[in-house]
Write a protein that holds these residues in place. Structure first.
Motif, PDB file in Angstrom:
ATOM      1  N   GLY A  70      -0.901   4.836  13.938  1.00  0.00           N
ATOM      2  CA  GLY A  70      -2.193   4.714  13.255  1.00  0.00           C
ATOM      3  C   GLY A  70      -3.014   3.563  13.811  1.00  0.00           C
ATOM      4  O   GLY A  70      -4.241   3.690  13.993  1.00  0.00           O
ATOM      5  N   TRP A  71      -2.373   2.437  14.093  1.00  0.00           N
ATOM      6  CA  TRP A  71      -3.043   1.285  14.688  1.00  0.00           C
ATOM      7  C   TRP A  71      -3.669   1.678  16.032  1.00  0.00           C
ATOM      8  O   TRP A  71      -4.823   1.359  16.324  1.00  0.00           O
ATOM      9  CB  TRP A  71      -2.028   0.163  14.859  1.00  0.00           C
ATOM     10  N   THR A  72      -2.922   2.422  16.842  1.00  0.00           N
ATOM     11  CA  THR A  72      -3.414   2.839  18.161  1.00  0.00           C
ATOM     12  C   THR A  72      -4.649   3.722  18.047  1.00  0.00           C
ATOM     13  O   THR A  72      -5.647   3.526  18.753  1.00  0.00           O
ATOM     14  CB  THR A  72      -2.310   3.588  18.924  1.00  0.00           C
ATOM     15  N   VAL A  73      -4.587   4.691  17.155  1.00  0.00           N
ATOM     16  CA  VAL A  73      -5.714   5.623  17.007  1.00  0.00           C
ATOM     17  C   VAL A  73      -6.944   4.906  16.465  1.00  0.00           C
ATOM     18  O   VAL A  73      -8.063   5.075  16.979  1.00  0.00           O
ATOM     19  CB  VAL A  73      -5.316   6.801  16.095  1.00  0.00           C
TER      20      VAL A  73
ATOM     21  N   HIS B  93     -13.718  -1.614  25.672  1.00  0.00           N
ATOM     22  CA  HIS B  93     -14.050  -1.020  24.374  1.00  0.00           C
ATOM     23  C   HIS B  93     -12.792  -0.686  23.577  1.00  0.00           C
ATOM     24  O   HIS B  93     -12.825  -0.692  22.345  1.00  0.00           O
ATOM     25  CB  HIS B  93     -14.887   0.240  24.581  1.00  0.00           C
ATOM     26  N   ALA B  94     -11.693  -0.386  24.269  1.00  0.00           N
ATOM     27  CA  ALA B  94     -10.438  -0.028  23.591  1.00  0.00           C
ATOM     28  C   ALA B  94      -9.423  -1.161  23.630  1.00  0.00           C
ATOM     29  O   ALA B  94      -8.224  -0.929  23.481  1.00  0.00           O
ATOM     30  CB  ALA B  94      -9.841   1.225  24.232  1.00  0.00           C
ATOM     31  N   VAL B  95      -9.894  -2.405  23.805  1.00  0.00           N
ATOM     32  CA  VAL B  95      -8.967  -3.519  23.997  1.00  0.00           C
ATOM     33  C   VAL B  95      -8.041  -3.723  22.798  1.00  0.00           C
ATOM     34  O   VAL B  95      -6.903  -4.188  22.950  1.00  0.00           O
ATOM     35  CB  VAL B  95      -9.768  -4.812  24.289  1.00  0.00           C
ATOM     36  N   LEU B  96      -8.485  -3.356  21.598  1.00  0.00           N
ATOM     37  CA  LEU B  96      -7.638  -3.557  20.422  1.00  0.00           C
ATOM     38  C   LEU B  96      -6.461  -2.593  20.392  1.00  0.00           C
ATOM     39  O   LEU B  96      -5.566  -2.738  19.550  1.00  0.00           O
ATOM     40  CB  LEU B  96      -8.474  -3.407  19.147  1.00  0.00           C
ATOM     41  N   ALA B  97      -6.432  -1.620  21.305  1.00  0.00           N
ATOM     42  CA  ALA B  97      -5.308  -0.683  21.358  1.00  0.00           C
ATOM     43  C   ALA B  97      -4.185  -1.169  22.248  1.00  0.00           C
ATOM     44  O   ALA B  97      -3.087  -0.602  22.211  1.00  0.00           O
ATOM     45  CB  ALA B  97      -5.790   0.692  21.847  1.00  0.00           C
ATOM     46  N   MET B  98      -4.412  -2.202  23.058  1.00  0.00           N
ATOM     47  CA  MET B  98      -3.366  -2.584  24.007  1.00  0.00           C
ATOM     48  C   MET B  98      -2.132  -3.140  23.299  1.00  0.00           C
ATOM     49  O   MET B  98      -0.998  -2.948  23.753  1.00  0.00           O
ATOM     50  CB  MET B  98      -3.901  -3.590  25.033  1.00  0.00           C
ATOM     51  N   VAL B  99      -2.313  -3.821  22.168  1.00  0.00           N
ATOM     52  CA  VAL B  99      -1.163  -4.381  21.453  1.00  0.00           C
ATOM     53  C   VAL B  99      -0.290  -3.285  20.828  1.00  0.00           C
ATOM     54  O   VAL B  99       0.933  -3.291  21.011  1.00  0.00           O
ATOM     55  CB  VAL B  99      -1.627  -5.401  20.400  1.00  0.00           C
TER      56      VAL B  99
ATOM     57  N   ALA C 137     -14.754  -4.787  16.374  1.00  0.00           N
ATOM     58  CA  ALA C 137     -14.012  -5.085  15.148  1.00  0.00           C
ATOM     59  C   ALA C 137     -14.792  -4.699  13.905  1.00  0.00           C
ATOM     60  O   ALA C 137     -14.202  -4.562  12.826  1.00  0.00           O
ATOM     61  CB  ALA C 137     -13.648  -6.567  15.098  1.00  0.00           C
ATOM     62  N   ASP C 138     -16.116  -4.527  14.019  1.00  0.00           N
ATOM     63  CA  ASP C 138     -16.910  -4.110  12.858  1.00  0.00           C
ATOM     64  C   ASP C 138     -16.394  -2.804  12.277  1.00  0.00           C
ATOM     65  O   ASP C 138     -16.368  -2.622  11.055  1.00  0.00           O
ATOM     66  CB  ASP C 138     -18.377  -3.933  13.258  1.00  0.00           C
ATOM     67  N   LEU C 139     -16.017  -1.884  13.146  1.00  0.00           N
ATOM     68  CA  LEU C 139     -15.487  -0.602  12.696  1.00  0.00           C
ATOM     69  C   LEU C 139     -13.979  -0.673  12.509  1.00  0.00           C
ATOM     70  O   LEU C 139     -13.447  -0.188  11.506  1.00  0.00           O
ATOM     71  CB  LEU C 139     -15.833   0.503  13.699  1.00  0.00           C
ATOM     72  N   PHE C 140     -13.286  -1.308  13.460  1.00  0.00           N
ATOM     73  CA  PHE C 140     -11.831  -1.281  13.426  1.00  0.00           C
ATOM     74  C   PHE C 140     -11.254  -2.029  12.226  1.00  0.00           C
ATOM     75  O   PHE C 140     -10.389  -1.494  11.509  1.00  0.00           O
ATOM     76  CB  PHE C 140     -11.255  -1.880  14.716  1.00  0.00           C
ATOM     77  N   THR C 141     -11.680  -3.253  12.003  1.00  0.00           N
ATOM     78  CA  THR C 141     -11.013  -4.091  10.991  1.00  0.00           C
ATOM     79  C   THR C 141     -11.069  -3.482   9.591  1.00  0.00           C
ATOM     80  O   THR C 141     -10.027  -3.394   8.915  1.00  0.00           O
ATOM     81  CB  THR C 141     -11.593  -5.517  11.007  1.00  0.00           C
TER      82      THR C 141
END
Length: 562
Positions: free
Chosen positions: A325-328, A380-386, A181-185
């Motif tokens: 965009g969220w997925t990428v 590592h890509a768990v934030l993409a599942m939603v 989340a440091d990079l994603f958020t």
């Protein structure tokens, strides 16, 4: 009809997330034991098991982790006690929160049919299920991002400031859920600001207050990075595909190779093999995903294609851009992290085996862009599942809109889609609860709980216990299953093997109390009395007192008394 589907899907999703938590997956992963015991330690002493007071960055084994999951387990452990089922119930509650948030968010974005589709795909999602039943940080990270995004969309609908402030608060919490989340958020918030700049401009005062709230929550974490940069960055520097070397003493990797490897890693997360066919192949420490299934159901593939079609036609272009965009952005952090499944890859093996932990002499393959491409890591890509689930819901709504003038065709396609989804979901659920436990047992250190039950309560300190160091962090299982008093572990003599630069223990504990974690064969020769725990790969000097077996019948551990 949509309401009925939503209620049934949510009820089923809750049921499969809490059913047999203590035994599926079998055993207990070392990260679960660590987060559970740290929650117990903080409850009893205010410090984690390393002695850090109310940590913002929780020291685990050879890394520092975010503490949100740990703190969320404290009230459960206070009420239900320190058990495997209690720790995994915490993961299940995060998963259920994510399930509800996904459904509500789809309802705001796409209406009742979209909410129904999202509820179904989230309830039976192989990806979401995996993180809802194992207490690792990915589940809490996905849930916080989903809830924060739900609050943001609720603000967009009514422009009431409270929803934007809640969104900013939960986005701030997401920074304390998982390091990705440091990079994603920050990137995701910048993306929202760019895509919906008119809404933010029209509510400038609310937007500034929300931004200030997020920054306020991020300051303690940022300060810890300034104060302890070496410790907090050490593990990332080891795993990053962009660092100049992958190990101490290795030759410097050219920039072109590092970029090519990262690009290959990014592409691997968008392949049909990862998404719909084979999924995450796992690594030598973990098998989160059921072999033979993609991260998503096959029926989601044509729906995602329809969602991308919405980029060029229809009235939902901006929604499609938002979800894509969220997925990428959710995949970008994974692209720069070395997938653990590509470490120690064995020739001729599609799936990394846990046996490598017990036999370090196993031949392994060199890390190449193709190897990284072939082993995407679902954690590592768990934030993409939603967003993948929401893209599927968008595709379903697009299908209804495209066939709205042909009712018979619409009903036929929906019936075929429902039948296929039910079939593949039933196959996955059956495999998860029947086949998966047999395969996954070695990856989840199955047998150590039974070993601790056999050892019984602590006896005289002179009666030493030597436990094989093969496997992963056996000391944490002693602490967890013995309910070892945290104040004793924090204050009594604990011998560490060695420390890396920055003060993080590489193999933290060599011995404490009556326990020593050394090869049991040498301990047997050198100790006059004791109990010796051998892995199934170790020959025993005498017939074992008792053998602990995996579900498939092979030996996990042998116990010898002397």
């Amino acid at each position: 009809m949509s309401m009925v589907v939503i209620v049934l899907a949510l009820a089923f999703g809750v049921g499969v997330r809490v059913f047999r938590l203590d035994s599926v997956p079998p055993g207990f992963h070392q990260d679960e034991a660590c987060v559970g015991y740290d929650a117990y330690s903080i409850l009893k002493t205010g410090r984690d098991h390393h002695g850090h007071f109310l940590p913002l960055n929780e020291q685990a084994f050879n890394d520092y982790r975010r503490p949100l999951l740990t703190y969320s387990l404290i009230p459960l452990i206070e009420v239900l006690g320190l058990r495997v089922s209690t720790v995994r119930l915490g993961a299940a509650l995060w998963g259920i929160s994510d399930l509800v948030a996904i459904t509500a968010l789809a309802g705001l974005m796409l209406g009742w049919p979209g909410a129904a589709a999202a509820a179904v795909f989230a309830a039976v999602s192989p990806w979401d299920m995996s993180f809802s039943r194992v207490a690792v940080q990915g589940g809490s990270a996905a849930a916080t991002v989903s809830i924060a995004t739900l609050f943001f969309w609720r603000w967009r609908k009514g422009r009431r400031g409270i929803w934007l402030y809640l969104s900013a608060f939960v986005f701030g919490l997401s920074l304390y859920s998982y390091t990705v989340a440091d990079l994603f958020t920050p990137l995701f918030l910048a993306f929202l600001a760019l895509l919906y700049w008119r809404e933010f401009r029209d509510s400038a005062s609310q937007s500034l207050r929300a931004a200030a709230l997020f920054v306020l929550l991020a300051i303690p974490l940022a300060a810890s990075f300034v104060m302890y940069p070496a410790q907090l960055n050490a593990h990332f520097n080891e795993l990053s595909l962009l660092t100049t070397t992958s190990c101490a003493g290795c030759t410097i990797t050219p920039l072109s190779v590092r970029l090519a490897t990262s690009a290959a890693g990014l592409a691997g997360y968008f392949t049909p093999s990862f998404l719909f066919v084979h999924g995450d192949l796992g690594d030598h420490w973990t098998l989160m995903h059921v072999p033979g299934f993609g991260q998503l159901l096959p029926e989601q593939a044509p729906l995602i294609a329809l969602a991308l079609f919405a980029l060029v036609v229809g009235t939902r272009r901006k929604t499609a851009v938002f979800l894509l965009g969220w997925t990428v952005l959710a995949t970008l952090p994974a692209a720069v992290i070395h997938p653990l499944g590509a470490a120690w890859a064995e020739p001729g093996k599609v799936r990394p085996t846990a046996w490598t932990l017990f036999d370090p002499s196993t031949a392994t393959l060199p890390v190449t862009p193709w190897l990284v491409f072939s082993h995407p890591d679902s954690r590592h890509a768990v934030l993409a599942m939603v967003p993948w689930i929401l893209l599927s819901a968008l595709g379903f709504v697009t299908l209804l809109e495209l066939t709205s003038s042909r009712r018979a065709l619409s009903i036929t396609l929906c019936a075929a889609l429902a039948a296929g989804t039910l079939f593949h979901a039933a196959r996955f659920i059956r495999s998860y609860f029947i086949d998966y436990p047999v395969i996954a047992a070695p990856y989840f250190q199955y047998g150590l709980e039974q070993v601790m039950e056999h050892l019984g309560p602590p006896g005289h300190p002179a009666q030493r216990v030597a436990i094989t160091p093969r496997g992963s962090e056996p000391y944490i299982y002693v602490l967890f299953f013995e309910h070892y008093p945290p104040e004793r572990f924090q204050t009594e003599r604990v011998i560490l093997i060695r420390k890396k630069p920055g003060g993080v223990a590489a193999l933290p504990v060599l011995s404490f109390d009556r326990y020593v974690f050394i090869p049991p064969d040498s301990a047997y020769r050198g100790m006059e009395h004791g109990t010796f725990v051998f892995s199934g790969a170790d020959p025993t000097p005498v017939p074992p007192t008792i053998s602990i077996r995996y579900p498939d019948g092979t030996i996990a551990y042998n116990i010898v008394s002397k």
